[in-house]
Design an enzyme around this catalytic site. Structure first.
Site, PDB file in Angstrom:
ATOM      1  NE  ARG A 267      15.043  -8.717 -15.016  1.00 23.40           N
ATOM      2  CZ  ARG A 267      15.814  -9.289 -14.131  1.00 23.40           C
ATOM      3  NH1 ARG A 267      16.945  -8.715 -13.759  1.00 23.40           N
ATOM      4  NH2 ARG A 267      15.474 -10.444 -13.600  1.00 23.40           N
TER       5      ARG A 267
ATOM      6  NE  ARG B 131      21.319  -8.658 -14.281  1.00 23.00           N
ATOM      7  CZ  ARG B 131      20.548  -9.424 -13.490  1.00 23.00           C
ATOM      8  NH1 ARG B 131      20.612 -10.735 -13.573  1.00 23.00           N
ATOM      9  NH2 ARG B 131      19.716  -8.890 -12.626  1.00 23.00           N
TER      10      ARG B 131
ATOM     11  CD  GLU C  62      12.398 -11.335 -15.773  1.00 24.90           C
ATOM     12  OE1 GLU C  62      13.141 -10.431 -15.360  1.00 24.90           O
ATOM     13  OE2 GLU C  62      12.556 -11.909 -16.850  1.00 24.90           O
TER      14      GLU C  62
ATOM     15  CG  HIS D 164      13.523  -6.090 -11.577  1.00 26.99           C
ATOM     16  ND1 HIS D 164      12.179  -6.347 -11.521  1.00 26.99           N
ATOM     17  CD2 HIS D 164      14.132  -7.293 -11.736  1.00 26.99           C
ATOM     18  CE1 HIS D 164      11.986  -7.655 -11.631  1.00 26.99           C
ATOM     19  NE2 HIS D 164      13.161  -8.252 -11.765  1.00 26.99           N
TER      20      HIS D 164
ATOM     21  CD  GLN E 130      18.201  -5.455 -15.467  1.00 28.54           C
ATOM     22  OE1 GLN E 130      18.508  -6.219 -14.561  1.00 28.54           O
ATOM     23  NE2 GLN E 130      18.134  -5.837 -16.716  1.00 28.54           N
TER      24      GLN E 130
ATOM     25  CG  HIS F 105      17.452  -5.466 -10.204  1.00 28.59           C
ATOM     26  ND1 HIS F 105      17.235  -5.946  -8.938  1.00 28.59           N
ATOM     27  CD2 HIS F 105      17.643  -6.540 -10.989  1.00 28.59           C
ATOM     28  CE1 HIS F 105      17.307  -7.264  -8.964  1.00 28.59           C
ATOM     29  NE2 HIS F 105      17.558  -7.650 -10.194  1.00 28.59           N
TER      30      HIS F 105
ATOM     31  CG  PHE G 141      13.744 -15.329 -15.681  1.00 27.31           C
ATOM     32  CD1 PHE G 141      12.885 -15.897 -14.763  1.00 27.31           C
ATOM     33  CD2 PHE G 141      14.584 -14.298 -15.251  1.00 27.31           C
ATOM     34  CE1 PHE G 141      12.866 -15.464 -13.447  1.00 27.31           C
ATOM     35  CE2 PHE G 141      14.569 -13.861 -13.935  1.00 27.31           C
ATOM     36  CZ  PHE G 141      13.711 -14.442 -13.026  1.00 27.31           C
TER      37      PHE G 141
ATOM     38  CG  LEU H 173      13.398  -8.056  -7.373  1.00 24.21           C
ATOM     39  CD1 LEU H 173      13.667  -6.891  -8.298  1.00 24.21           C
ATOM     40  CD2 LEU H 173      14.349  -9.193  -7.640  1.00 24.21           C
TER      41      LEU H 173
HETATM   42  C1  LIG Z   1      16.664  -8.816  -4.979  1.00 21.11           C
HETATM   43  C2  LIG Z   1      17.547  -9.298  -6.076  1.00 21.11           C
HETATM   44  C3  LIG Z   1      17.198 -10.410  -6.814  1.00 21.11           C
HETATM   45  C4  LIG Z   1      18.007 -10.877  -7.835  1.00 21.11           C
HETATM   46  N1  LIG Z   1      17.636 -11.996  -8.525  1.00 21.11           N
HETATM   47  C5  LIG Z   1      18.461 -12.477  -9.478  1.00 21.11           C
HETATM   48  C6  LIG Z   1      18.148 -13.686 -10.175  1.00 21.11           C
HETATM   49  O1  LIG Z   1      17.116 -14.300  -9.927  1.00 21.11           O
HETATM   50  N2  LIG Z   1      18.988 -14.145 -11.112  1.00 21.11           N
HETATM   51  C7  LIG Z   1      20.151 -13.498 -11.391  1.00 21.11           C
HETATM   52  O2  LIG Z   1      20.889 -13.973 -12.227  1.00 21.11           O
HETATM   53  N3  LIG Z   1      20.488 -12.358 -10.762  1.00 21.11           N
HETATM   54  C8  LIG Z   1      19.672 -11.837  -9.809  1.00 21.11           C
HETATM   55  N4  LIG Z   1      20.014 -10.682  -9.149  1.00 21.11           N
HETATM   56  C9  LIG Z   1      21.305 -10.074  -9.406  1.00 21.11           C
HETATM   57  C10 LIG Z   1      22.390 -10.824  -8.683  1.00 21.11           C
HETATM   58  O3  LIG Z   1      21.900 -11.318  -7.466  1.00 21.11           O
HETATM   59  C11 LIG Z   1      23.585  -9.955  -8.364  1.00 21.11           C
HETATM   60  O4  LIG Z   1      23.964  -9.266  -9.485  1.00 21.11           O
HETATM   61  C12 LIG Z   1      24.731 -10.828  -7.931  1.00 21.11           C
HETATM   62  O5  LIG Z   1      24.354 -11.608  -6.837  1.00 21.11           O
HETATM   63  C13 LIG Z   1      25.975 -10.062  -7.598  1.00 21.11           C
HETATM   64  O6  LIG Z   1      26.927 -10.972  -7.114  1.00 21.11           O
HETATM   65  P1  LIG Z   1      28.425 -10.591  -6.873  1.00 21.11           P
HETATM   66  O7  LIG Z   1      29.138 -11.830  -6.513  1.00 21.11           O
HETATM   67  O8  LIG Z   1      28.927  -9.805  -8.010  1.00 21.11           O
HETATM   68  O9  LIG Z   1      28.379  -9.608  -5.646  1.00 21.11           O
HETATM   69  P2  LIG Z   1      27.585  -9.704  -4.247  1.00 21.11           P
HETATM   70  O10 LIG Z   1      26.915 -10.974  -4.022  1.00 21.11           O
HETATM   71  O11 LIG Z   1      26.804  -8.479  -4.132  1.00 21.11           O
HETATM   72  O12 LIG Z   1      28.748  -9.610  -3.228  1.00 21.11           O
HETATM   73  C14 LIG Z   1      29.496  -8.443  -3.040  1.00 21.11           C
HETATM   74  C15 LIG Z   1      30.491  -8.743  -1.985  1.00 21.11           C
HETATM   75  O13 LIG Z   1      31.450  -7.716  -1.954  1.00 21.11           O
HETATM   76  C16 LIG Z   1      31.637  -7.291  -0.629  1.00 21.11           C
HETATM   77  N5  LIG Z   1      32.101  -5.922  -0.660  1.00 21.11           N
HETATM   78  C17 LIG Z   1      31.560  -4.855  -1.295  1.00 21.11           C
HETATM   79  N6  LIG Z   1      32.315  -3.773  -1.091  1.00 21.11           N
HETATM   80  C18 LIG Z   1      33.373  -4.163  -0.344  1.00 21.11           C
HETATM   81  C19 LIG Z   1      34.501  -3.504   0.207  1.00 21.11           C
HETATM   82  N7  LIG Z   1      34.711  -2.207   0.028  1.00 21.11           N
HETATM   83  N8  LIG Z   1      35.371  -4.227   0.950  1.00 21.11           N
HETATM   84  C20 LIG Z   1      35.168  -5.550   1.170  1.00 21.11           C
HETATM   85  N9  LIG Z   1      34.128  -6.225   0.673  1.00 21.11           N
HETATM   86  C21 LIG Z   1      33.240  -5.533  -0.070  1.00 21.11           C
HETATM   87  C22 LIG Z   1      30.303  -7.501   0.017  1.00 21.11           C
HETATM   88  O14 LIG Z   1      30.434  -7.594   1.399  1.00 21.11           O
HETATM   89  C23 LIG Z   1      29.906  -8.816  -0.589  1.00 21.11           C
HETATM   90  O15 LIG Z   1      30.503  -9.878   0.085  1.00 21.11           O
HETATM   91  C24 LIG Z   1      19.198 -10.192  -8.134  1.00 21.11           C
HETATM   92  C25 LIG Z   1      19.549  -9.072  -7.397  1.00 21.11           C
HETATM   93  C26 LIG Z   1      18.739  -8.612  -6.376  1.00 21.11           C
HETATM   94  C27 LIG Z   1      19.123  -7.399  -5.631  1.00 21.11           C
END
Ligand SMILES: Cc1cc2nc3c(=O)[nH]c(=O)nc-3n(C[C@H](O)[C@H](O)[C@H](O)COP(=O)(O)OP(=O)(O)OC[C@H]3O[C@@H](n4cnc5c(N)ncnc54)[C@H](O)[C@@H]3O)c2cc1C
Ligand code: SF4
Ligand code: SF4
Ligand code: FES
Lengths: 608, 248
Positions: free
Chosen positions: A311, A417, A255, A238, A236, A382, A120, A252
């Site tokens: 990126r 990142r 990558e 992407h 970021q 992203h 990556f 998306l």
């Molecule tokens: C399409 C895509 C592909 C990606 N691919 C990769 C990858 O291959 N490798 C990598 O390392 N990263 C990747 N990322 C980044 C990574 O997926 C995210 O940064 C990461 O999943 C975020 O996880 P999190 O646990 O912080 O939050 P999330 O998984 O976004 O969860 C947020 C949670 O908070 C809750 N929430 C939000 N606001 C509130 C509120 N006000 N009240 C109650 N609940 C709330 C939501 O319901 C959800 O449950 C990708 C991102 C995207 C969009």
């Protein structure tokens, strides 16, 4: 005001990778845990992650190790990272991957039966544990299926609206005020410690890979509670999102496509990424196409192709090609994986096996068969490197009892990142946040929740109904905000444009104060959008103000009026905090903490 | 494309009706785009679920012209728009409002299934070794995005309302993934036979047809599970062996 009340030791807001992992840890420490999420369990953003999870397990290349991973992360972040977090992350990520396996995750395998790792951008060696291109699904499902048996109380489809505190902003948190989406009933969760794990802010921009949930709730809730936000200028973009058809713009393209050998070309078929290779990556980048191919097929003596540079850099190169008129028909460039059929037999089957969701995504949404023709791609909003400022050791914010982990927290990634470093971030710091929230909860007895604060929050939440259909349309305000942010605070920034964005934001705030929605409180998306607006506006302003206060180009921030890095700007992070009782937003420059000598040495050694 | 008319089911558990909305369907748009457009133009309180808009989260399940589908993966140019396009909520679950149903039953069923229980790590580094060919099968099942479309079409749930005694195709897939996991040591066949009611499934394959992840639910998950249940409970020889042999 009527509301239902719950009492727990630890309240986790957000059920993505970070929130689930924090909840599991706090529960294992013997705490009663509430887990609140806006969507159904298992639907959080984490489910969308594709490419993989970075951890220096050295299963594919035994030269890898935590020190290399640490140095890669710091270099990618342009040394604005919280080095302690980068250290803990690199050291602990392998154990977190193995733990997922012990909880039932089924990663792709190496020939000798270990967890397979892929290349990556910005990672020196193949480092991303993955499952095809659906790694996020594997992670969230594993944590979910494990988590539901740990005695955690889950509150699905409920939104946290306000953090309750002992005595106003800056003081210890006492609970959470929120509502359920189904009936719009108010709820109050009393707790001794709170973990924010709400994810990012992508919905502030028009073109984004992020879902409706990414309205910056956690950042805004923390900010209003008086917590510092950090590095908000670093958003970021992407390099590869879909550009056509219009309705899928921004979705998306992992990558992983480039990790598997996909190459970027402009409309003349030229592989433009070879034209501009940053100095600090020169000795790690392939000299020609042949060497690049050898790298993606596992030749340990080869250097990576320039498509796998960081990126920020790839996104800017694409932007440059498009602006120079060398783009694809719909304003992107070409990403070609089909070409590998010149190199390997069964290329078609190989692509479908390695990139199944990409294959389907393009087939179904764009009528494009990626095993035969190139994709059209362009940058998409992203990820937020910035977010709630936390202590590297404990993940506690500057507000006592309030923790943050995952994308909502800042520090690990600095100015940019590396792909794959988020999924590992979630479980490493989710665990740490859960552990320290539990400790805090045990050491500090519950505190009283103030009725006035609850009433105040409830009044704000209900305001849109008073204006009803006569008020401003929340969808339109959101749309206008996204347009101005995209146009003026996007991938290329200037002072004038950002000043315009700030003016727009002020006007939009005035409009948002008059937002109205018809209907009632039951599952009313118009009302939900109206409530989320305040958060979106808050983070949009924080991004813009921080970006204005960094007159240089570094990592994800590219300033056309200051196209170079500045020595002076390499010495501070930018903090956003409320002043004048929350009426005004102030940005402050926070000098970096000098890096520990042993870590500095690692960086120097790895640069050789 | 000319404007398209939609007939969308509106209402809650007390009453529902179809209401018509007309909106412009631009190039490449999917049904979910149209629903969003209708929300912002004329029905701000129209309730629907969605998250990823890329077929990855399984939130936006609905019945489009009677077909159970993900709204975000159904392109407008794939469906007949000469007649109004109907959008209805899933039928196997209680309605909350408009296109949103109460799917919490699925979460309760899953919780009742015995969790993953790996054998002791047996590789020198404290983990395990598994060959790709041994996990291919399980990886197919783990593609499930929990859209519950299979639960929606299964007649045992949809028409016969056997929810209390039948886990449904989604949970057969889930159980099969656990049972066929190379590291797992738990036994869930009793659960499948009794609480899971796998015997109610008469292999109509309707679930397989609607799965957006193309999981061969019936052939790869349900039939092997049924065979294992038969072996375990009805084959005297297996029963005899079971007395002497540790499970798996
Ligand atoms: C399409 C895509 C592909 C990606 N691919 C990769 C990858 O291959 N490798 C990598 O390392 N990263 C990747 N990322 C980044 C990574 O997926 C995210 O940064 C990461 O999943 C975020 O996880 P999190 O646990 O912080 O939050 P999330 O998984 O976004 O969860 C947020 C949670 O908070 C809750 N929430 C939000 N606001 C509130 C509120 N006000 N009240 C109650 N609940 C709330 C939501 O319901 C959800 O449950 C990708 C991102 C995207 C969009
Ligand atoms: S094959 Fe079995 S589970 Fe699937 S729809 Fe038919 S009866 Fe239901
Ligand atoms: S098995 Fe297929 S149809 Fe059923 S819930 Fe999973 S993804 Fe949906
Ligand atoms: S919105 Fe995620 S599957 Fe449709």
């Amino acid at each position: 005001m009527q509301y239902q009340t719950y009492e727990h030791d630890v309240i986790v807001i957000g059920a993505g990778g970070a929130g689930l992992r924090a909840a599991i840890e706090a529960s294992a420490a013997g705490c009663s845990v509430a887990l609140i999420c806006k969507s159904l369990l298992g639907k959080a953003h984490t489910v969308m992650a594709e490419g993989g999870m970075a951890a220096a397990m050295a299963n594919v290349d035994d030269r890898d190790g935590w020190k290399v991973h640490f140095a890669d992360t710091m270099r990618g972040g342009q040394y604005l990272n919280n080095w302690r977090m980068a250290e803990l992350h690199a050291q602990q990520a392998p154990d977190r991957v193995k733990e997922l396996e012990a909880w039932g995750a089924v990663f792709d395998r190496t020939k000798d039966g270990r967890i397979l790792q892929r290349n990556f951008g910005g990672h020196r060696y193949p480092r991303l544990a993955h499952v095809g291109d659906r790694t996020g699904l594997e992670m969230i499902r594993t944590l979910q299926d494990h988590g539901i048996h740990q005695g955690i109380e889950v509150f699905m489809e409920m939104t946290a609206h306000t953090l309750l505190q002992e005595s106003g902003p800056g003081s210890r948190v006492t609970g959470v005020f929120g509502y359920d989406r189904e009936l719009g009933r108010f709820r109050v969760w009393k707790g001794k410690a709170i973990v924010l794990a709400t994810g990012g802010i992508g919905r502030a921009f028009a073109v984004t890979s992020n879902s409706w949930e990414y309205t910056g709730d956690g950042q805004a809730l923390a900010y209003r509670a008086g917590a510092d936000l950090l590095d908000m200028e670093f958003v970021q973009f992407h390099p590869t999102g879909m550009v056509w058809p219009p309705s899928v713009k921004g979705i998306l393209v992992t990558e992983g496509v480039r990790g598997e050998g996909g190459v970027l070309r402009n409309k003349d078929g030229h592989r433009f990424m070879f034209d501009d290779i940053p100095d600090n990556y020169k000795n790690q980048t392939a000299k020609d196409e042949e060497e690049g191919w050898r790298y993606v097929t596992g030749d340990k003596n080869a250097n990576r192709p320039p498509e796998l540079l960081t990126r920020d850099h790839v996104a800017r190169c694409i932007n440059r090609e498009v602006k120079a008129g060398r783009g694809s028909p719909h304003g992107g460039v070409f990403l070609d994986i089909a070409w590998i059929k010149e190199k390997i037999p069964n290329a078609e089957a190989h692509i479908k096996k390695k990139l199944p969701s990409m294959y389907h995504q393009f087939m179904q949404l764009a009528n494009v068969d990626i095993t035969k023709v190139p994709m059209e791609v362009g940058p998409t909003t992203h990820y937020a490197m910035g977010g709630v400022r936390v202590d590297g050791e404990t993940q506690m914010s500057t507000v006592p009892g309030l923790f943050a982990a995952g994308e909502v927290a800042a520090g690990l990634h600095g100015a940019n990142r590396l792909g794959g470093n988020s999924l590992s971030d979630l479980v490493v710091f989710g665990k740490i946040a859960g552990e320290h929230a539990a400790k805090y909860a045990k050491a500090n007895p519950a505190s009283r929740v103030s009725d006035e604060q609850v009433d105040e929050a409830a009044r704000r939440a209900l305001a849109p109904f008073e204006k009803g259909a006569r008020g401003e349309n929340p969808y339109l305000i959101q749309h206008d905000l996204q347009e101005t942010m995209q146009a003026n605070v996007g991938i290329v920034r200037t002072e004038n444009e950002m000043a315009r964005a700030l003016e727009d934001i002020q006007k939009l705030k005035a409009r948002a104060a008059n937002v109205g929605v018809p209907g009632n409180r039951e599952y009313n998306p118009g009302w939900h959008t109206a409530i989320d607006l305040a958060n979106l506006l808050c983070v949009a302003e924080a991004v813009t103000r921080s970006a204005l206060d960094r007159p240089e180009s570094r990592g994800a921030q590219f300033r056309e009026d200051y196209p170079n890095k500045s020595e002076e700007c390499s010495k501070f992070n930018i903090i956003t905090r409320p002043v004048n009782g929350g009426a005004e937003m102030r940005v402050v420059r926070q000098p970096l903490t000098p890096i520990r000598d042993d870590l500095k040495k690692i960086i120097e050694e790895q640069a050789k | 494309m000319p404007p398209v008319t939609f007939r969308i089911s509106r209402g809650d558990k007390t009453s529902t009706e179809f209401r018509e909305y007309t909106t412009e369907a631009g190039e490449g748009m999917v049904v979910l785009d149209c629903v969003h457009q209708i929300q912002s133009e004329s029905a701000p309180d129209l309730a629907c679920r969605w998250n990823c808009k890329a077929g990855k989260c399984g939130s936006c399940s609905a019945e489009i012209n009677g077909q159970p589908r993900l709204m975000c993966m159904t392109r407008m140019d794939m469906i007949d728009t000469s007649q109004p396009v109907t959008i209805e909520p899933l039928k196997s679950f209680p309605l909350i409002r408009d296109l949103v149903t109460d799917v919490s039953w699925n979460y309760r069923v899953k919780k009742s299934i015995k969790p993953f229980k790996p054998r002791k790590p047996d590789a020198p580094d404290g983990t395990w070794r598994m060959q790709q060919k041994d996990v291919d099968r399980v990886q197919e099942f783990r593609k499930c995005i929990e859209c519950f479309l299979c639960q929606d079409v299964c007649h045992v749930l949809r028409d016969h309302h056997k929810h209390p005694e039948f886990a449904g195709p989604r949970h057969f897939v889930y159980t099969a993934a656990l049972e066929m996991h190379p590291l797992d040591t738990e036994d869930r066949l009793g659960q499948m036979k009794h609480e899971g009611g796998i015997g109610y499934c008469n292999i109509t394959k309707c679930c397989t047809k609607v799965c957006p992840e193309h999981i061969t639910i019936t052939d790869n998950a349900i039939i092997p599970l049924k065979e294992r249940v038969v072996d375990e409970f009805y084959d005297p020889l297996t029963r005899l062996f079971r007395m002497f042999k540790p499970k798996k």
